[in-house]
Design an enzyme around this catalytic site. Structure first.
Site, short mmCIF file in Angstrom:
data_model
loop_
_atom_site.label_atom_id
_atom_site.label_comp_id
_atom_site.label_asym_id
_atom_site.label_seq_id
_atom_site.Cartn_x
_atom_site.Cartn_y
_atom_site.Cartn_z
CG ASP A 196 -2.01 1.01 1.19
OD1 ASP A 196 -2.24 1.58 0.11
OD2 ASP A 196 -2.64 1.25 2.23
CG ASP A 217 -3.09 3.85 -3.43
OD1 ASP A 217 -4.07 3.17 -3.78
OD2 ASP A 217 -3.11 4.59 -2.43
CD GLU A 218 -5.45 -1.56 -1.22
OE1 GLU A 218 -5.84 -2.42 -0.40
OE2 GLU A 218 -6.11 -0.54 -1.51
#
Length: 358
Positions: free
Chosen positions: A10, A105-106
């Site tokens: 993350d 973003d993960e």
């Protein structure tokens, strides 16, 4: 059968961190990324400095202005975030094809097949986070465990720029003492219902019967019952087969010096070759990408008769492509080298373990 090893990565306050990277004067400031307060915009991301004022994602921008009137408010630049995300996802794919992106973003990565007695999952996670920082200038946090639920939980425990491993020796202590609101998937509404049934911690959840949880939460009750016991059988779902491998770098200042640029192309060719080696792949197209100081992007590609995977072969093609693209009067801020049309390599390349251990 090998025990599963899952990494959840993350990025830390992703949008705000990209803005800080691209505008260093924002570093250490309360940065809030989102829409206009006058158009009922909401906060996309808040830096940790802004969160100290109570600002958080999905909050109305008007409320954020009241809580943090001296904050630095930035309009979201999704092209910049997508560009950074593409680099990050390519790094994930250079380690394993079993990648499940959850957002820009993960992502979850299944690295079960990479783990060896001398190469732990946590070591691999450290290398991935290192690569992300070296190639994007952005920090990330990682969770490592034997299933997706626990990996996700772990990634949030040592933020920002940290890592946590949850294994059989510590899982019970962590889950039993966890605030119920910190369980992944338990939002404000669910938390309120939990409290109505005297569930405040993981231990409280563990003590409830499956029947009770299903009665209170419907189908979700079964999942909550299992998660309280650290059980999650869901698989990391790979999205697509990798078609190319590449590396790019942003210069700290705009550059138009051939020697410096060619040195960077050599480094990128080497890094791309290392990634190909890890995947035991070679490719029959080479692409060079340039971004100018005015943020204009140009690229040129060449198809080859024979696939390449060695740094010198990639560099020789990239050298020619750069010379075709360059304008001596236009400084550049970013350069990238990519090898595409991948196939199984015919060369005796290093394995991923050789590369990581070097």
């Amino acid at each position: 059968m090998a025990e599963r090893r899952i990494i959840h990565i993350d990025m830390d306050y992703f949008f705000a961190q990209v803005e800080m990277r691209d505008n260093p004067t924002l570093k250490g400031k309360p940065v809030i990324v989102g829409g206009k307060a006058s158009t009922r915009g909401v906060v996309s991301t808040a830096s940790y400095e802004a969160r100290k004022y109570g600002v958080h994602s999905a909050m109305p921008m008007s409320q954020a202005h009241k809580l943090c009137p001296n904050g630095y408010y930035v309009r979201a630049r999704f092209d910049a975030y997508r560009e950074a995300s593409a680099v990050i996802m390519s790094i994930f794919k250079s380690y394993t094809d079993i990648v499940e992106p959850m957002s820009l973003d993960e992502a979850y990565l299944d690295i079960t097949h990479l783990v060896r007695p001398d190469l732990s999952a946590s070591k691999i996670a450290t290398f991935i986070r290192r690569d992300i920082f070296e190639q994007t200038g952005l920090t990330s946090s990682a969770g490592v465990s034997y299933n997706k639920f626990l990996a996700k939980l772990a990634s949030g425990m040592n933020k920002p720029n940290g890592m946590k491993v949850i294994d059989y020796n510590n899982v019970n202590d962590i889950l039993m003492n966890l605030d119920i609101g910190d369980f992944p998937g338990v939002g404000k509404a669910s938390k309120k219902v939990m409290h109505n049934h005297d569930i405040y911690t993981g231990k409280d959840l563990y003590d409830k019967t499956e029947f009770e949880l299903i009665r209170w939460f419907g189908k979700r009750g079964r999942g909550l019952y299992l998660k309280a016991r650290g059980i999650d059988h869901s698989e990391v779902k790979a999205t697509r087969v990798r078609k190319s491998v590449g590396t790019e770098r942003t210069f700290s200042t705009d550059v138009n010096d051939d020697e410096e640029i060619l040195q960077k192309i050599w480094e990128l060719s080497g890094k791309t070759a290392e990634r190909l080696s890890k995947l035991q792949k070679s490719g029959s197209t080479v692409t060079v990408k340039l971004k100018t100081y005015q943020y204009e992007t140009f690229s040129k590609q060449r198809s080859l008769r024979e696939a390449v995977s060695r740094d010198i072969d990639i560099y020789n093609v990239a050298y020619d492509l750069y010379n075709d693209l360059k304008d001596p009067d236009v400084p550049i801020r970013l350069i990238g080298v990519t090898v595409g049309n991948l196939e199984q390599s015919r060369y005796e390349n290093m394995t991923i373990y050789d590369f990581i251990e070097r």
